[in-house]
Design a protein around this motif. Structure first.
Motif, PDB file in Angstrom:
ATOM      1  N   GLY A   1     -37.804 -53.451 -26.038  1.00  0.00           N
ATOM      2  CA  GLY A   1     -36.417 -53.903 -25.988  1.00  0.00           C
ATOM      3  C   GLY A   1     -35.592 -53.541 -27.200  1.00  0.00           C
ATOM      4  N   CYS A   2     -36.173 -52.795 -28.137  1.00  0.00           N
ATOM      5  CA  CYS A   2     -35.450 -52.468 -29.378  1.00  0.00           C
ATOM      6  C   CYS A   2     -35.426 -50.971 -29.629  1.00  0.00           C
ATOM      7  CB  CYS A   2     -36.130 -53.118 -30.592  1.00  0.00           C
ATOM      8  SG  CYS A   2     -36.070 -54.889 -30.534  1.00  0.00           S
ATOM      9  N   SER A   3     -34.356 -50.514 -30.276  1.00  0.00           N
ATOM     10  CA  SER A   3     -34.270 -49.113 -30.718  1.00  0.00           C
ATOM     11  C   SER A   3     -34.514 -49.032 -32.208  1.00  0.00           C
ATOM     12  CB  SER A   3     -32.866 -48.565 -30.443  1.00  0.00           C
ATOM     13  OG  SER A   3     -32.589 -48.575 -29.076  1.00  0.00           O
ATOM     14  N   THR A   4     -35.301 -48.059 -32.611  1.00  0.00           N
ATOM     15  CA  THR A   4     -35.509 -47.773 -34.032  1.00  0.00           C
ATOM     16  C   THR A   4     -34.998 -46.372 -34.300  1.00  0.00           C
ATOM     17  OG1 THR A   4     -37.518 -49.115 -34.013  1.00  0.00           O
ATOM     18  CG2 THR A   4     -37.182 -47.657 -35.909  1.00  0.00           C
ATOM     19  N   VAL A   5     -34.163 -46.277 -35.323  1.00  0.00           N
ATOM     20  CA  VAL A   5     -33.534 -45.000 -35.635  1.00  0.00           C
ATOM     21  C   VAL A   5     -34.229 -44.399 -36.860  1.00  0.00           C
ATOM     22  CG1 VAL A   5     -31.453 -44.190 -36.789  1.00  0.00           C
ATOM     23  CG2 VAL A   5     -31.274 -45.370 -34.619  1.00  0.00           C
ATOM     24  N   PHE A   6     -34.510 -43.109 -36.821  1.00  0.00           N
ATOM     25  CA  PHE A   6     -35.113 -42.414 -37.955  1.00  0.00           C
ATOM     26  C   PHE A   6     -34.107 -41.386 -38.438  1.00  0.00           C
ATOM     27  CE2 PHE A   6     -39.431 -44.040 -37.570  1.00  0.00           C
ATOM     28  CZ  PHE A   6     -39.440 -44.497 -36.260  1.00  0.00           C
ATOM     29  N   ASP A   7     -33.488 -41.705 -39.577  1.00  0.00           N
ATOM     30  CA  ASP A   7     -32.412 -40.857 -40.071  1.00  0.00           C
ATOM     31  C   ASP A   7     -32.641 -40.428 -41.501  1.00  0.00           C
ATOM     32  OD1 ASP A   7     -28.767 -41.229 -39.755  1.00  0.00           O
ATOM     33  OD2 ASP A   7     -30.106 -39.502 -39.749  1.00  0.00           O
ATOM     34  N   ASP A   8     -33.873 -40.631 -41.983  1.00  0.00           N
ATOM     35  CA  ASP A   8     -34.123 -40.400 -43.400  1.00  0.00           C
ATOM     36  C   ASP A   8     -35.097 -39.232 -43.608  1.00  0.00           C
ATOM     37  OD1 ASP A   8     -36.704 -42.969 -43.844  1.00  0.00           O
ATOM     38  OD2 ASP A   8     -36.316 -41.520 -42.257  1.00  0.00           O
ATOM     39  N   MET A   9     -34.995 -38.221 -42.755  1.00  0.00           N
ATOM     40  CA  MET A   9     -35.907 -37.089 -42.903  1.00  0.00           C
ATOM     41  C   MET A   9     -35.113 -35.783 -42.954  1.00  0.00           C
ATOM     42  SD  MET A   9     -37.353 -36.823 -38.995  1.00  0.00           S
ATOM     43  CE  MET A   9     -37.375 -38.582 -38.741  1.00  0.00           C
ATOM     44  N   ARG A  10     -35.757 -34.751 -43.440  1.00  0.00           N
ATOM     45  CA  ARG A  10     -35.163 -33.414 -43.406  1.00  0.00           C
ATOM     46  C   ARG A  10     -35.012 -33.034 -41.936  1.00  0.00           C
ATOM     47  NH1 ARG A  10     -39.951 -30.977 -44.941  1.00  0.00           N
ATOM     48  NH2 ARG A  10     -39.094 -28.960 -45.504  1.00  0.00           N
ATOM     49  N   ASP A  11     -33.847 -32.550 -41.531  1.00  0.00           N
ATOM     50  CA  ASP A  11     -33.668 -32.196 -40.128  1.00  0.00           C
ATOM     51  C   ASP A  11     -32.903 -30.897 -39.930  1.00  0.00           C
ATOM     52  OD1 ASP A  11     -30.848 -34.355 -39.161  1.00  0.00           O
ATOM     53  OD2 ASP A  11     -31.129 -32.928 -40.801  1.00  0.00           O
ATOM     54  N   ASP A  12     -32.869 -30.066 -40.969  1.00  0.00           N
ATOM     55  CA  ASP A  12     -32.257 -28.749 -40.824  1.00  0.00           C
ATOM     56  C   ASP A  12     -33.280 -27.803 -40.204  1.00  0.00           C
ATOM     57  OD1 ASP A  12     -31.598 -25.848 -42.051  1.00  0.00           O
ATOM     58  OD2 ASP A  12     -29.773 -27.047 -42.011  1.00  0.00           O
ATOM     59  N   TRP A  13     -32.820 -26.939 -39.276  1.00  0.00           N
ATOM     60  CA  TRP A  13     -33.708 -25.987 -38.619  1.00  0.00           C
ATOM     61  C   TRP A  13     -34.463 -25.140 -39.644  1.00  0.00           C
ATOM     62  CZ3 TRP A  13     -32.867 -20.653 -36.270  1.00  0.00           C
ATOM     63  CH2 TRP A  13     -33.770 -20.412 -35.229  1.00  0.00           C
TER      64      TRP A  13
ATOM     65  N   GLY B   1     -42.596 -46.904 -23.913  1.00  0.00           N
ATOM     66  CA  GLY B   1     -41.484 -46.561 -24.793  1.00  0.00           C
ATOM     67  C   GLY B   1     -40.979 -45.150 -24.537  1.00  0.00           C
ATOM     68  N   VAL B   2     -39.894 -44.841 -25.236  1.00  0.00           N
ATOM     69  CA  VAL B   2     -39.287 -43.509 -25.114  1.00  0.00           C
ATOM     70  C   VAL B   2     -38.899 -43.030 -26.513  1.00  0.00           C
ATOM     71  CG1 VAL B   2     -37.483 -42.117 -24.029  1.00  0.00           C
ATOM     72  CG2 VAL B   2     -38.244 -44.220 -22.920  1.00  0.00           C
ATOM     73  N   ILE B   3     -39.090 -41.747 -26.758  1.00  0.00           N
ATOM     74  CA  ILE B   3     -38.630 -41.122 -28.000  1.00  0.00           C
ATOM     75  C   ILE B   3     -37.610 -40.060 -27.622  1.00  0.00           C
ATOM     76  CG2 ILE B   3     -39.290 -39.557 -29.884  1.00  0.00           C
ATOM     77  CD1 ILE B   3     -42.038 -40.960 -29.855  1.00  0.00           C
ATOM     78  N   TRP B   4     -36.516 -40.039 -28.340  1.00  0.00           N
ATOM     79  CA  TRP B   4     -35.546 -38.945 -28.201  1.00  0.00           C
ATOM     80  C   TRP B   4     -35.472 -38.186 -29.528  1.00  0.00           C
ATOM     81  CZ3 TRP B   4     -34.311 -43.917 -26.422  1.00  0.00           C
ATOM     82  CH2 TRP B   4     -34.140 -44.033 -25.031  1.00  0.00           C
ATOM     83  N   VAL B   5     -35.625 -36.877 -29.449  1.00  0.00           N
ATOM     84  CA  VAL B   5     -35.296 -36.029 -30.586  1.00  0.00           C
ATOM     85  C   VAL B   5     -34.009 -35.322 -30.198  1.00  0.00           C
ATOM     86  CG1 VAL B   5     -36.024 -34.220 -32.166  1.00  0.00           C
ATOM     87  CG2 VAL B   5     -37.737 -35.719 -31.120  1.00  0.00           C
TER      88      VAL B   5
END
Lengths: 92, 351
Positions: free
Chosen positions: B284-296, B261-265
């Motif tokens: 064969g599938c992408s999972t998106v993680f969009d529910d976290m704090r992501d401010d520097w 697999g591959v992870i992109w940040v």
């Protein structure tokens, strides 16, 4: 021949600023920038611009501690790249 | 200790972020501020609700009410300030990079050990929530066996204002300890490379210079001590690339590749595009993680809280002094590699 006016203007400004800073003493440059600060304030009334120019004045007032680095960077700077940076800053 | 009383030395730009975790922690009190500029010291005292301010850091270290200090001074001052803080019996958090050379780093570690005080190297990237989630996914085996880390660092325009004098000391190698890209900012990238995939075996680097002082563009490659794992870090400068961001306009994209697999940040300091901060691809599938704090800023907040928690719980901080030393060796290996055109081992770096 197609002339990119924005790039040409930026290059000319860059060359002029570079010549001045490399050839004029710190105290004179501090005075020049103090004058520019006053002019910029009268013309634009922009507080942020005035703050930025004040920082430039302080660099020349403090002298070689900072201006040695400035001059070294100007001597090493690539004219094309530098005028691109200036062009972006001036939005021309 | 039931509550940590903190003194902050240095009220410059980055203190806006380093302070966040300390202000929010219920068992931390920001008691004192020190800055050589009295206007700054007074302003930060008022802003942070501190009780007192100093203009000389040695007076702050003499203050018996202070348990720990956060050092946010220019890099060449880290070594003397940490040594003095240790001698004064204060626990220390010092902003990355740890020091300007390896000899200083060793002395800082020894001084704190001899004084029985904690030494933390304040590194925020290892607390950035999307990176933490990525590490969790890797440890769960989501990408299989890790194979490589690819870090892309691009610099654009926009973001917050940093005083011009601050930029000037950061491009002065004697003041900064190295270049602004690979040493100063690069400490973050070296930290996550090591944190994700372990110690570094060997390095090969190519660096070009912009304006004679900025160490970018560059291409740095390395092999981890786990020989199956490789790393690549590319830096570039785009003077007309507009970037959205509240802080520095650094476009950081990290790709973590494994056997299945591959992870992109997709971001950290700034936000180049409106896409999720973390994406996992496997089966064969992408999972998106969009529910976290992501401010520097969240990464600074969490790193500061970690320092306080470590003091209260009596455990090792992240990063420890030894972690900081390993990163100084990594940097020196990069420097010697591009300077001499050789492949270099961080373990061989002693100066």
């Amino acid at each position: 021949m197609k002339i990119d006016a924005g790039k040409l203007v930026a290059l000319l400004i860059w060359k002029a600023v570079r010549w001045f800073i490399l050839n004029m003493p710190d105290r004179l440059l501090a005075s020049v920038f103090r004058g520019l600060r006053r002019l910029a304030w009268v013309v634009t009334g922009d507080d942020q611009l005035r703050s930025v120019i004040t920082e430039v004045v302080e660099i020349f007032e403090d002298g070689p501690k900072y201006t040695d680095t400035v001059r070294m960077m100007l001597r090493e700077a690539d004219p094309d790249y530098s005028s691109d940076v200036l062009r972006g800053a001036l939005k021309i | 200790m039931e509550k940590i009383r903190l003194g902050v030395i240095g009220g410059g730009r980055i203190s806006d972020l380093n302070i966040l975790g300390y202000l929010s922690h219920p068992k931390c009190e920001v008691l004192a501020v020190c800055d050589i500029n009295e206007d700054v010291a007074r302003a930060r005292k008022a802003e942070w609700g501190a009780d007192r301010h100093y203009l000389d850091y040695r007076e702050l270290l003499d203050d018996k009410d202070i348990d720990a200090v956060e050092i946010l001074s220019p890099h060449r001052l880290h070594h003397p300030m940490v040594l003095d803080a240790a001698a004064a019996g204060k626990h220390v958090s010092v902003q990355k990079p740890m020091s300007i050379d390896i000899r200083e780093a060793r002395q800082m570690i020894d001084a704190c050990k001899d004084a029985g005080v904690m030494l933390k190297v304040f590194e925020n990237f290892v607390f950035y929530p999307p990176y933490c989630k990525a590490k969790e996914l890797i440890e769960q085996g989501q990408i299989g066996e890790p194979l490589s880390i690819n870090i892309n660092l691009g610099a654009g325009v926009g973001g917050w204002w940093v005083p011009l004098k601050t930029w000037l000391w950061r491009v002065n190698w004697d003041e900064c300890g190295g270049g602004p890209t690979i040493f100063d900012d690069g400490f973050h990238k070296m930290s996550i490379a090591r944190w994700f995939f372990g110690e570094i075996e060997t390095v090969k680097a190519w660096v070009d210079f912009t304006f004679g002082a900025i160490d970018s563009p560059a291409m740095i490659t390395w092999r981890h001590k786990n020989a199956d794992r490789l790393g690549v870090w590319e830096t570039s400068m785009s003077p007309n690339l507009q970037m959205s961001g509240k802080y520095y306009t650094a476009d950081e994209r990290v790709e973590l590749v494994g056997t299945k697999g591959v992870i992109w940040v997709t971001r950290c300091t700034a936000k180049l595009m409106e896409i999720p901060p973390l994406i996992l691809y496997r089966d064969g599938c992408s999972t998106v993680f969009d529910d976290m704090r992501d401010d520097w800023g969240d990464s600074f907040h969490d790193s500061g809280r970690d320092f306080i928690d470590c003091l209260l719980e009596g455990r090792q901080p992240l990063l420890s002094g030894e972690d900081g030393l390993a990163l100084m060796q990594f940097w020196k290996a990069i420097y010697n590699s591009f300077d001499q055109g050789l492949e270099v081992r961080p373990d061989d770096m002693t100066e």
